[in-house]
Scaffold this motif. Structure first.
Motif, PDB file in Angstrom:
ATOM      1  N   UNK A  44       7.319  -2.894 -18.364  1.00 37.78           N
ATOM      2  CA  UNK A  44       8.390  -2.552 -17.427  1.00 37.78           C
ATOM      3  C   UNK A  44       7.794  -1.962 -16.169  1.00 37.78           C
ATOM      4  N   UNK A  45       7.886  -2.696 -15.069  1.00 38.04           N
ATOM      5  CA  UNK A  45       7.344  -2.201 -13.800  1.00 38.04           C
ATOM      6  C   UNK A  45       8.466  -1.935 -12.816  1.00 38.04           C
ATOM      7  N   UNK A  46       8.322  -0.848 -12.075  1.00 36.07           N
ATOM      8  CA  UNK A  46       9.303  -0.467 -11.059  1.00 36.07           C
ATOM      9  C   UNK A  46       8.661   0.562 -10.132  1.00 36.07           C
ATOM     10  N   UNK A  47       9.265   0.864  -8.974  1.00 39.33           N
ATOM     11  CA  UNK A  47       8.629   1.797  -8.028  1.00 39.33           C
ATOM     12  C   UNK A  47       8.546   3.226  -8.567  1.00 39.33           C
ATOM     13  N   UNK A 334      -1.108 -11.723  -7.001  1.00 43.41           N
ATOM     14  CA  UNK A 334      -2.021 -11.499  -8.117  1.00 43.41           C
ATOM     15  C   UNK A 334      -1.831 -10.149  -8.813  1.00 43.41           C
ATOM     16  N   UNK A 335      -0.772  -9.435  -8.454  1.00 38.44           N
ATOM     17  CA  UNK A 335      -0.432  -8.170  -9.105  1.00 38.44           C
ATOM     18  C   UNK A 335      -1.510  -7.100  -8.939  1.00 38.44           C
ATOM     19  N   UNK A 336      -2.117  -7.058  -7.753  1.00 43.99           N
ATOM     20  CA  UNK A 336      -3.004  -5.952  -7.426  1.00 43.99           C
ATOM     21  C   UNK A 336      -2.790  -5.581  -5.962  1.00 43.99           C
ATOM     22  N   UNK A 337      -3.536  -4.633  -5.473  1.00 40.05           N
ATOM     23  CA  UNK A 337      -3.309  -4.129  -4.124  1.00 40.05           C
ATOM     24  C   UNK A 337      -4.409  -4.540  -3.158  1.00 40.05           C
ATOM     25  N   UNK A 338      -5.180  -5.547  -3.535  1.00 43.72           N
ATOM     26  CA  UNK A 338      -6.281  -5.981  -2.680  1.00 43.72           C
ATOM     27  C   UNK A 338      -6.333  -7.485  -2.453  1.00 43.72           C
ATOM     28  N   UNK A 339      -5.772  -8.274  -3.356  1.00 43.01           N
ATOM     29  CA  UNK A 339      -5.897  -9.731  -3.270  1.00 43.01           C
ATOM     30  C   UNK A 339      -4.687 -10.319  -2.548  1.00 43.01           C
ATOM     31  N   UNK A 340      -4.834 -10.587  -1.242  1.00 45.83           N
ATOM     32  CA  UNK A 340      -3.754 -11.162  -0.454  1.00 45.83           C
ATOM     33  C   UNK A 340      -4.245 -12.427   0.243  1.00 45.83           C
ATOM     34  N   UNK A 341      -3.429 -13.450   0.205  1.00 50.66           N
ATOM     35  CA  UNK A 341      -3.796 -14.699   0.877  1.00 50.66           C
ATOM     36  C   UNK A 341      -2.858 -15.039   2.032  1.00 50.66           C
ATOM     37  N   UNK A 342      -1.653 -14.463   2.030  1.00 50.34           N
ATOM     38  CA  UNK A 342      -0.716 -14.756   3.104  1.00 50.34           C
ATOM     39  C   UNK A 342       0.335 -13.651   3.209  1.00 50.34           C
ATOM     40  N   UNK A 343       1.263 -13.813   4.148  1.00 47.67           N
ATOM     41  CA  UNK A 343       2.296 -12.796   4.399  1.00 47.67           C
ATOM     42  C   UNK A 343       3.167 -12.570   3.176  1.00 47.67           C
ATOM     43  N   UNK A 344       3.440 -13.631   2.430  1.00 43.93           N
ATOM     44  CA  UNK A 344       4.318 -13.496   1.274  1.00 43.93           C
ATOM     45  C   UNK A 344       3.709 -12.594   0.194  1.00 43.93           C
ATOM     46  N   UNK A 345       2.383 -12.612   0.067  1.00 40.19           N
ATOM     47  CA  UNK A 345       1.736 -11.725  -0.904  1.00 40.19           C
ATOM     48  C   UNK A 345       1.977 -10.258  -0.536  1.00 40.19           C
ATOM     49  N   UNK A 346       1.863  -9.953   0.743  1.00 40.51           N
ATOM     50  CA  UNK A 346       2.089  -8.578   1.210  1.00 40.51           C
ATOM     51  C   UNK A 346       3.534  -8.171   0.956  1.00 40.51           C
ATOM     52  N   UNK A 347       4.468  -9.035   1.269  1.00 43.43           N
ATOM     53  CA  UNK A 347       5.881  -8.724   1.087  1.00 43.43           C
ATOM     54  C   UNK A 347       6.227  -8.581  -0.397  1.00 43.43           C
ATOM     55  N   UNK A 348       5.578  -9.373  -1.245  1.00 37.07           N
ATOM     56  CA  UNK A 348       5.812  -9.254  -2.684  1.00 37.07           C
ATOM     57  C   UNK A 348       5.347  -7.895  -3.191  1.00 37.07           C
ATOM     58  N   UNK A 349       4.197  -7.435  -2.708  1.00 38.33           N
ATOM     59  CA  UNK A 349       3.743  -6.098  -3.076  1.00 38.33           C
ATOM     60  C   UNK A 349       4.759  -5.046  -2.641  1.00 38.33           C
ATOM     61  N   UNK A 350       5.304  -5.177  -1.434  1.00 40.39           N
ATOM     62  CA  UNK A 350       6.286  -4.207  -0.937  1.00 40.39           C
ATOM     63  C   UNK A 350       7.553  -4.206  -1.780  1.00 40.39           C
ATOM     64  N   UNK A 352       7.517  -4.696  -5.099  1.00 38.10           N
ATOM     65  CA  UNK A 352       7.149  -3.923  -6.285  1.00 38.10           C
ATOM     66  C   UNK A 352       7.036  -2.429  -5.965  1.00 38.10           C
ATOM     67  N   UNK A 353       6.635  -2.105  -4.735  1.00 43.31           N
ATOM     68  CA  UNK A 353       6.536  -0.703  -4.331  1.00 43.31           C
ATOM     69  C   UNK A 353       7.886  -0.106  -3.987  1.00 43.31           C
ATOM     70  N   UNK A 354       8.918  -0.948  -3.857  1.00 39.81           N
ATOM     71  CA  UNK A 354      10.264  -0.462  -3.579  1.00 39.81           C
ATOM     72  C   UNK A 354      10.642  -0.428  -2.111  1.00 39.81           C
TER      73      UNK A 354
END
Length: 533
Positions: A44-47, A334-350, A352-354
């Motif tokens: 269970x993951x959440x901010x 990729x479910x980590x805070x370092x592996x980004x390939x495009x803008x969508x990866x950054x937005x997906x992290x945001x 998960x961070x809430x």
């Protein structure tokens, strides 16, 4: 009974005795359904501040043999469920607060009293298991999965394993790939391929991030994952539901409308309105609405990610600041805070961070509420965002000019915002104009509830600004035109009866028409007072 093995229920007892407690114990009935089944593994993951630790402490208090919790849960929702007594305090529980363990391990490592963080975790838990099962845990044991398997083989005992903040290592030591791999290998040993008859009766791990991926396959792909992208059957346990917040507002005489604007916005298939628990409780306890959740962290984290130089990232951030939603692809993250390939990866992290919410049915990201929106504004107050930040800070002047019916000034200010942000937005389209207007009028949310495309008798009004009860400002209907005329926009408001949507409103009303000429790149504005009949 120890720190890790079979904890007592004191921590959950403290939670229940809090001034404000919302009963989420039906989560236990949900987790009970997985015991004795294949894949009794829940992630269970959440901010942060969304109740992860509360849930982990509750489950430990329920399952742990180290305490008697029947009286503690008496009167709570779970006590009325059919499975309540079936598993109550029946299991050996291993409870790991990874943030706490990680901090202790670093101290021990600095004093050279352990060989590493992952060895330290295993050493501590094995030591407690040896006290409980001295005949089955040899002195030289170093592998936790091996020890648990041996106990299970000799006694048929099964364990409930609860890990709070499981992804702490990935967040706190995000560049230490060796440590991460060692930690994942430990988790693989505990959970990979675990059948229902193995040593794990149930595993429940919480974190901000979903389980780490390597390539396209999850490192622990037998977990049932419930995330901010799709919490499925656990949606109502992610945060406070609308009915729970409504009851709290009624009990404590707090404005539900203001609570909704400040802290609502996370929406899932099964629960359309989820609120941040920390913010709701703080607003009630302090008697005022404020940015409570965002103050528990640092906006520098947000600032770091939205400043990344990925094509299209700035445009999408600006669109969302203006109140729009953006299509994104969450599959490659990729479910980590370092592996980004495009803008969508950054937005997906945001997400998960809430900092962003996600509509899984439309695959769209958006800023959920006023609290997070203000944090986004703080984050764009630096390098590379000057035009956007200026538009936001000047929005109060634009609003006052609109109230004063200074048509030329309003047109000029909107033109300046549109021109300055043309590199961030597709300049010549109607969606861009709508975004620019909302960006330019950013400050209206302080005094107004804004409804975009409000249904009326003969169509949809582009924007309707309805004054909040605590304000003495005019209502406004804003209609946008493209290559036509501002006067025509005003005419459409009247002819199609858009004002009828405000027939219950008794105050002053302004009709605002804005037109953009694509050839000349000139903005026009027409403002009229309207007498409500």
């Amino acid at each position: 009974m120890g720190i890790y093995l079979n904890p007592k229920n004191k921590l959950f007892a403290v939670s229940i005795s809090s001034d404000i407690y919302v009963d989420k114990t039906e989560l236990i009935a949900y987790t009970n359904k997985f015991i004795g089944k294949e894949r009794p593994l829940i992630g269970s993951s959440r901010p942060r501040r969304f109740g992860k630790t509360m849930a982990a402490k509750m489950l430990a208090a329920y399952y742990s043999k180290g305490c008697d919790s029947e009286k503690l849960f008496s009167g709570l929702k779970i006590s009325k469920c059919s499975s309540f007594k079936k598993y109550l305090n029946k299991f050996d529980v291993i409870f790991m607060d990874m943030r706490w363990i990680y901090g202790n391990a670093l101290e021990e490592l600095a004093q050279k009293r352990t060989n590493g963080i992952v060895p330290y975790i295993q050493e501590q838990i094995i030591a407690e298991l040896r006290e409980e099962y001295p005949d089955f845990v040899p002195e030289d044991a170093i592998s936790l999965p091996t020890v648990l398997s041996n106990i299970n083989n000799r006694t048929d005992k099964q364990f409930v394993i609860i890990i709070d903040e499981w992804d702490c290592i990935f967040r706190e030591d995000k560049n230490n790939k060796t440590l991460q791999e060692e930690y994942v290998n430990l988790l693989r040993g505990l959970f990979k391929g675990v059948p229902a008859e193995g040593f794990t009766a149930l595993a429940y791990i919480t974190g901000i991030l979903p389980i780490k991926k390597y390539g396209t396959e999850s490192a622990l792909n037998n977990f049932r994952e419930f995330t901010m992208l799709n919490p499925m059957g656990m949606a109502e346990y992610i945060g406070f539901t609308e009915s729970e917040v409504s009851k709290l507002c009624e009990e404590y005489d707090v404005s539900f409308g203001d609570m909704k604007q400040w802290y609502d916005g996370y929406s899932f298939k099964r629960e359309k309105h989820i609120y941040c628990p920390n913010s709701v409780v703080e607003a009630i306890m302090n008697g005022e609405f404020n940015n409570y959740w965002t103050k528990t962290g640092t906006y520098e984290i947000l600032k770091t990610y939205i400043a990344m130089d990925f094509k299209g990232l700035k445009q999408k951030i600006v669109e969302m600041l203006a109140g729009n939603r953006c299509k994104i692809n969450t599959d490659r993250f990729q479910n980590d805070m370092t592996t980004f390939t495009d803008a969508d990866d950054v937005l997906t992290l945001l997400i998960h961070l809430g900092y962003l919410a996600y509509d899984s049915e439309k695959a769209e990201a958006y800023i959920p509420n006023s609290e997070v929106h203000s944090e986004m504004v703080n984050a764009v107050s630096g390098d590379g965002w000057d035009e956007v930040y200026k538009a936001i800070t000047d929005s109060e002047k634009l609003l006052k000019a609109t109230w004063a019916m200074e048509e030329d000034k309003v047109a000029k200010m909107i033109h300046d915002v549109h021109t300055a942000n043309s590199s961030s937005l597709v300049y010549n389209n109607e969606i861009s104009l709508s975004s620019i207007i909302m960006l330019a009028y950013y400050s209206v949310t302080k005094d107004y509830t804004v409804i975009r495309e409000l249904p009326t008798g003969e169509g949809f009004a582009d924007m309707v600004f309805i004054p909040k009860r605590s304000t003495d400002v005019p209502a406004m209907i804003v209609e946008l035109k493209w290559d036509k005329s501002a006067e025509g926009a005003i005419g459409q408001i009247k002819d199609k009866g858009y004002v009828d949507a405000l027939k219950e409103y008794k105050g002053n009303l302004l009709l605002v028409g804005i037109n953009y000429d694509k050839k000349t790149r000139v903005h026009q504005c027409k403002i009229e007072k309207y007498e409500m009949k």
